[in-house]
Design a protein around this motif. Structure first.
Motif, PDB file in Angstrom:
ATOM      1  N   PRO A 178       0.829  -1.210   0.000  1.00 47.07           N
ATOM      2  CA  PRO A 178       0.000   0.000   0.000  1.00 47.07           C
ATOM      3  C   PRO A 178       0.859   1.255   0.000  1.00 47.07           C
ATOM      4  O   PRO A 178       1.916   1.298   0.641  1.00 47.07           O
ATOM      5  N   GLN A 179       0.393   2.273  -0.711  1.00 46.71           N
ATOM      6  CA  GLN A 179       1.099   3.546  -0.767  1.00 46.71           C
ATOM      7  C   GLN A 179       0.603   4.550   0.268  1.00 46.71           C
ATOM      8  O   GLN A 179       1.243   5.572   0.504  1.00 46.71           O
ATOM      9  N   ARG A 180      -0.532   4.270   0.867  1.00 47.35           N
ATOM     10  CA  ARG A 180      -1.101   5.140   1.885  1.00 47.35           C
ATOM     11  C   ARG A 180      -1.870   4.304   2.919  1.00 47.35           C
ATOM     12  O   ARG A 180      -2.380   3.230   2.603  1.00 47.35           O
ATOM     13  N   SER A 181      -1.941   4.830   4.155  1.00 46.49           N
ATOM     14  CA  SER A 181      -2.923   4.364   5.122  1.00 46.49           C
ATOM     15  C   SER A 181      -4.120   5.297   5.038  1.00 46.49           C
ATOM     16  O   SER A 181      -3.960   6.511   4.859  1.00 46.49           O
ATOM     17  N   LEU A 182      -5.309   4.730   5.162  1.00 52.51           N
ATOM     18  CA  LEU A 182      -6.527   5.488   4.892  1.00 52.51           C
ATOM     19  C   LEU A 182      -7.356   5.670   6.150  1.00 52.51           C
ATOM     20  O   LEU A 182      -7.412   4.789   7.017  1.00 52.51           O
ATOM     21  N   LEU A 183      -8.031   6.805   6.230  1.00 51.41           N
ATOM     22  CA  LEU A 183      -9.008   7.056   7.287  1.00 51.41           C
ATOM     23  C   LEU A 183     -10.152   7.860   6.688  1.00 51.41           C
ATOM     24  O   LEU A 183      -9.914   8.863   5.997  1.00 51.41           O
ATOM     25  N   THR A 184     -11.382   7.414   6.938  1.00 48.22           N
ATOM     26  CA  THR A 184     -12.542   8.154   6.450  1.00 48.22           C
ATOM     27  C   THR A 184     -13.592   8.245   7.543  1.00 48.22           C
ATOM     28  O   THR A 184     -13.710   7.347   8.382  1.00 48.22           O
ATOM     29  N   VAL A 185     -14.333   9.337   7.546  1.00 47.49           N
ATOM     30  CA  VAL A 185     -15.454   9.507   8.467  1.00 47.49           C
ATOM     31  C   VAL A 185     -16.480  10.419   7.805  1.00 47.49           C
ATOM     32  O   VAL A 185     -16.120  11.358   7.094  1.00 47.49           O
ATOM     33  N   THR A 186     -17.753  10.096   8.010  1.00 43.96           N
ATOM     34  CA  THR A 186     -18.849  10.893   7.459  1.00 43.96           C
ATOM     35  C   THR A 186     -19.462  11.726   8.565  1.00 43.96           C
ATOM     36  O   THR A 186     -19.678  11.229   9.680  1.00 43.96           O
ATOM     37  N   VAL A 187     -19.775  12.988   8.267  1.00 42.64           N
ATOM     38  CA  VAL A 187     -20.227  13.919   9.292  1.00 42.64           C
ATOM     39  C   VAL A 187     -21.356  14.804   8.780  1.00 42.64           C
ATOM     40  O   VAL A 187     -21.598  14.917   7.581  1.00 42.64           O
ATOM     41  N   THR A 188     -22.032  15.435   9.721  1.00 40.01           N
ATOM     42  CA  THR A 188     -23.011  16.483   9.435  1.00 40.01           C
ATOM     43  C   THR A 188     -22.564  17.744  10.171  1.00 40.01           C
ATOM     44  O   THR A 188     -21.464  17.804  10.708  1.00 40.01           O
ATOM     45  N   GLY A 189     -23.431  18.764  10.192  1.00 40.79           N
ATOM     46  CA  GLY A 189     -23.127  19.973  10.959  1.00 40.79           C
ATOM     47  C   GLY A 189     -22.848  21.193  10.106  1.00 40.79           C
ATOM     48  O   GLY A 189     -22.925  22.323  10.596  1.00 40.79           O
ATOM     49  N   ILE A 190     -22.494  20.990   8.845  1.00 35.86           N
ATOM     50  CA  ILE A 190     -22.303  22.106   7.923  1.00 35.86           C
ATOM     51  C   ILE A 190     -23.094  21.822   6.652  1.00 35.86           C
ATOM     52  O   ILE A 190     -23.346  20.666   6.311  1.00 35.86           O
ATOM     53  N   GLY A 191     -23.491  22.891   5.972  1.00 37.41           N
ATOM     54  CA  GLY A 191     -24.289  22.746   4.768  1.00 37.41           C
ATOM     55  C   GLY A 191     -23.442  22.727   3.516  1.00 37.41           C
ATOM     56  O   GLY A 191     -22.238  22.463   3.554  1.00 37.41           O
ATOM     57  N   HIS A 192     -24.071  23.056   2.387  1.00 45.65           N
ATOM     58  CA  HIS A 192     -23.391  23.006   1.102  1.00 45.65           C
ATOM     59  C   HIS A 192     -23.540  24.309   0.326  1.00 45.65           C
ATOM     60  O   HIS A 192     -23.340  24.344  -0.887  1.00 45.65           O
ATOM     61  N   ASP A 193     -23.882  25.401   1.030  1.00 43.52           N
ATOM     62  CA  ASP A 193     -24.056  26.672   0.336  1.00 43.52           C
ATOM     63  C   ASP A 193     -22.703  27.378   0.178  1.00 43.52           C
ATOM     64  O   ASP A 193     -21.661  26.858   0.575  1.00 43.52           O
ATOM     65  N   ASP A 194     -22.736  28.585  -0.365  1.00 43.54           N
ATOM     66  CA  ASP A 194     -21.476  29.252  -0.687  1.00 43.54           C
ATOM     67  C   ASP A 194     -20.797  29.893   0.514  1.00 43.54           C
ATOM     68  O   ASP A 194     -19.716  30.480   0.382  1.00 43.54           O
TER      69      ASP A 194
END
Length: 461
Positions: A178-194
């Motif tokens: 492997p070329q990288r160790s990976l970490l992922t997490v899904t979150v809320t709390g912020i929107g998607h506006d500008d």
């Protein structure tokens, strides 16, 4: 356990081993093409949705969405928050803030959808249309009679287990670890506006954010559609072997701990994005909203054999395991599935080794080899480092180059022809309409990236 027997409307039979996003997509496509299809999984439908983590963020762009549409499937562009560009920041080994650019997607959008949601909805549709779903662990020994009983058998079980039936292509698999160790997490709390990540782009939350540290790794934030929480955000981090980031990622053991690690990482290294990151929250109803691990990038054969000599085909991550840094895994698997379904639907001969090998060779030429190369580019592969440095520097100078560079994540094929600095310069000139040398002469280090004012925005809201 078997669910909903097929109506037996076809004399041609197919078995798919693995009910992840790619496997169930292929199963549904073959069913609609007139095959009698049996889909095998080691977990039942509820467990597939709720008892496992999503296998990455599964970011998809226009070519993959077209493949799904060709199968009559929802591409989620009307349901998921859209990615309309990619904002990039690159820092040097001494944390020098070197390169900043914002690439806009031209003529397409990106969507990142929870693979558990997509697989669950497609499995429901597969069962409603008469597909057969068998819940059992398929071992190499158990695969033999399955392959003997079906005209076409495809293995989509990912990188482990049955993938060993398919020899590694040494020429295309340039890494032995492997070329990288990976970490992922899904979150809320912020929107998607500008107002979100407004310091990175006028598009704000419509663009995903990518930060690169030469000696540590990479961090990415992007809009996401979670199976329970709906529109949300996903973080995906890549740590270089032996780095401080790798040590931090290894300590994650829950969604909350992964989230804390990410927040501390941004506090210590990527403070320009910190206010948004501190505003995020984990998804309490999903304890599997995080994942850590590592992927050895490897390309395998398109055909293998069971112990009894029956030929089987590889599909998705079983065919090619990409490091997710360039988002090619889910995209390539779905494109491969659509191509296989289309070819099988009109084929009136045996699905033998020659047919499977020919289809796989065509897929590699059309997508797989380019996907492999763009992944190596974003990994900073030494063989492509000078080319990458040239392209990223040019992107910092000219917005047209920035859009073309991030466009390689959507359609990586143009990268196949870039095998030297001269070819990179031709690409830059062709995209910008300006001599590459003159354009690159205007490059200057960023000096200091713009910092987020998101906290002030919240306080005055």
């Amino acid at each position: 356990m078997t669910s909903q027997n097929s109506a037996g409307r076809s004399t041609r039979t197919a078995a798919i081993i693995g009910a992840g996003q790619t496997g169930v997509t292929a199963a549904l496509g073959l069913l609609d093409a007139g095959f009698d299809v049996t889909l095998y999984s080691d977990r039942d439908q509820r467990a597939l949705r709720d008892d496992v983590p999503a296998t990455g963020t599964a970011l998809e762009f226009g070519e993959t969405q077209q493949a799904e549409a060709a199968l009559g499937l929802d591409s989620y562009t009307a349901r998921a928050p859209r990615h309309t560009g990619l904002s990039v920041r690159i820092a040097g080994p001494e944390r020098e803030e070197l390169i900043a650019f914002d690439g806009h997607f031209d003529g397409y959008v990106g969507v990142a959808v929870d693979t558990r949601l997509k697989a669950d909805e497609r499995l429901t549709r597969f069962l409603e249309r008469g597909g057969r779903f068998v819940v059992e662990q398929v071992s190499p020994a158990a695969l033999d009679p399955i392959a003997a009983a079906n005209d076409l058998t495809l293995v989509a079980t990912g990188r482990g287990g049955l993938s060993e039936l398919f020899p590694i292509d040494a020429e295309r698999s340039v890494y032995d670890a492997p070329q990288r160790s990976l970490l992922t997490v899904t979150v809320t709390g912020i929107g998607h506006d500008d107002s979100v990540f407004a310091h990175r782009s006028r598009a704000g939350g419509g663009h995903s954010g990518f930060s690169i540290f030469a000696d540590q790794g990479e961090g990415w934030w992007g809009p996401y559609l979670h199976k329970d929480a709906g529109p949300s955000w996903a973080f995906l981090g890549w740590a270089r072997p032996g780095s401080e980031w790798e040590r931090r990622f290894a300590a994650a053991d829950s969604a909350d701990s992964a989230h804390r690690i990410v927040q501390e990482l941004y506090r210590d290294f990527i403070d320009w994005d910190l206010p948004e990151v501190l505003a995020t929250q984990t998804i309490a109803e999903d304890p599997h909203s995080w994942l850590k691990g590592a992927v050895r990038p490897a390309v395998r054969s398109g055909a293998g054999h069971t112990a009894g000599g029956h030929v089987v085909g590889s599909l998705g991550d079983t065919s090619a395991a990409y490091d997710p840094i360039a988002g090619q895994g889910a995209q390539s698997g779905l494109i491969q599935a659509q191509r296989l379904v289309a070819a099988a639907a009109v084929h009136d001969g045996a699905f033998d080794e020659a047919w499977l090998g020919g289809q796989y060779a065509a897929f590699l030429a059309a997508r797989g080899d380019a996907a492999n190369k763009v992944t190596r580019l974003f990994l900073g592969d030494p063989e492509l480092a000078d080319i990458g440095n040239q392209l990223f520097a040019a992107a910092a100078v000219d917005s047209r180059v920035a859009s073309a560079l991030v466009g390689l994540l959507h359609r990586p094929q143009p990268l196949l022809g870039i095998d030297s600095l001269d070819a990179a310069n031709e690409f830059i000139t062709g995209v910008s309409g300006e001599d590459a040398a003159a354009l690159l002469a205007r490059f200057a280090p960023a000096g200091r990236f713009d910092r987020s004012a998101f906290s002030s925005t919240l306080a005055s809201a």
